[in-house]
Design a protein around this motif. Structure first.
Motif, mmCIF file in Angstrom:
data_model
loop_
_atom_site.group_PDB
_atom_site.id
_atom_site.type_symbol
_atom_site.label_atom_id
_atom_site.label_comp_id
_atom_site.label_asym_id
_atom_site.label_seq_id
_atom_site.Cartn_x
_atom_site.Cartn_y
_atom_site.Cartn_z
ATOM 1 N N VAL A 76 38.392 44.429 36.129
ATOM 2 C CA VAL A 76 37.055 43.837 36.038
ATOM 3 C C VAL A 76 37.044 42.584 36.906
ATOM 4 O O VAL A 76 37.892 41.705 36.752
ATOM 5 C CB VAL A 76 36.693 43.482 34.578
ATOM 6 N N VAL A 77 36.067 42.516 37.832
ATOM 7 C CA VAL A 77 35.987 41.424 38.803
ATOM 8 C C VAL A 77 34.653 40.705 38.646
ATOM 9 O O VAL A 77 33.603 41.345 38.598
ATOM 10 C CB VAL A 77 36.110 41.963 40.244
ATOM 11 N N SER A 78 34.696 39.379 38.573
ATOM 12 C CA SER A 78 33.470 38.582 38.557
ATOM 13 C C SER A 78 33.044 38.291 39.985
ATOM 14 O O SER A 78 33.720 37.565 40.712
ATOM 15 C CB SER A 78 33.668 37.262 37.815
ATOM 16 N N VAL A 79 31.900 38.858 40.378
ATOM 17 C CA VAL A 79 31.369 38.620 41.717
ATOM 18 C C VAL A 79 30.950 37.156 41.858
ATOM 19 O O VAL A 79 31.102 36.561 42.928
ATOM 20 C CB VAL A 79 30.204 39.582 42.019
ATOM 21 N N ASP A 80 30.438 36.569 40.766
ATOM 22 C CA ASP A 80 30.046 35.153 40.808
ATOM 23 C C ASP A 80 31.237 34.260 41.158
ATOM 24 O O ASP A 80 31.160 33.420 42.060
ATOM 25 C CB ASP A 80 29.469 34.702 39.457
ATOM 26 N N THR A 81 32.332 34.444 40.453
ATOM 27 C CA THR A 81 33.523 33.637 40.713
ATOM 28 C C THR A 81 34.109 33.965 42.080
ATOM 29 O O THR A 81 34.556 33.071 42.804
ATOM 30 C CB THR A 81 34.571 33.836 39.601
ATOM 31 N N ALA A 82 34.079 35.238 42.464
ATOM 32 C CA ALA A 82 34.577 35.631 43.785
ATOM 33 C C ALA A 82 33.792 34.932 44.885
ATOM 34 O O ALA A 82 34.382 34.464 45.876
ATOM 35 C CB ALA A 82 34.508 37.148 43.952
ATOM 36 N N ALA A 83 32.489 34.824 44.733
ATOM 37 C CA ALA A 83 31.664 34.154 45.748
ATOM 38 C C ALA A 83 32.027 32.678 45.857
ATOM 39 O O ALA A 83 32.139 32.132 46.965
ATOM 40 C CB ALA A 83 30.183 34.322 45.419
ATOM 41 N N THR A 84 32.241 32.036 44.714
ATOM 42 C CA THR A 84 32.635 30.624 44.708
ATOM 43 C C THR A 84 33.987 30.449 45.395
ATOM 44 O O THR A 84 34.177 29.547 46.218
ATOM 45 C CB THR A 84 32.694 30.088 43.266
#
Length: 135
Positions: A76-84
């Motif tokens: 499971v990957v958080s796109v929000d955190t990945a963008a940051t």
């Protein structure tokens, strides 16, 4: 991209990638925080979580020789955190998402970055797989 990165990771570990299955879920920070709290007791979001379906012990690695596995687990990957993080490290969102899929898949294959030696081994493998996947 997620499929290619997961397959590259599995192949890098000498497994037949087509024989193993895993799911990759892209979500936001709110849901990631819920998962992190529910399963790890941490009331915060995180970048990636891996939920293994393999039973392991300290004496037995997650991936052993023998018949091919079927379902490894979920990444499971958080796109929000990945963008940051992508902005923080000055690289593309796609590269950061690829790195997180690889990282989660390595956890499903038994890697543990909880100590310095494990973290070094995992980082080296991530870099090798990222390069093999074209990043």
């Amino acid at each position: 991209m997620a499929r290619n990165c997961a397959m590259a990771t599995i192949r890098a570990e000498g497994r037949e990638s087509e024989a193993d299955e895993l799911s990759v879920i892209f979500t936001g920070d709110d849901y990631m925080r819920e998962l992190n709290l529910r399963y790890l007791g941490r009331d915060e979001s995180t970048d990636v979580l891996a939920f293994s379906m393999l039973e392991t012990t300290e004496d037995e690695p997650a991936v052993a020789a023998g018949p091919p596995l079927r379902m490894l687990g979920d990444v499971v990957v958080s796109v929000d955190t990945a963008a940051t993080q992508a902005a923080e490290y000055s690289h593309t969102l796609e590269r950061e998402l690829a790195l997180l899929v690889i990282h989660g898949t390595l956890h499903l294959l038994g890697y543990d970055d909880g100590d310095p030696a494990g973290a070094t081994r995992m980082a080296e493998t991530q870099d090798r797989v990222l390069a093999a996947a074209g990043f």
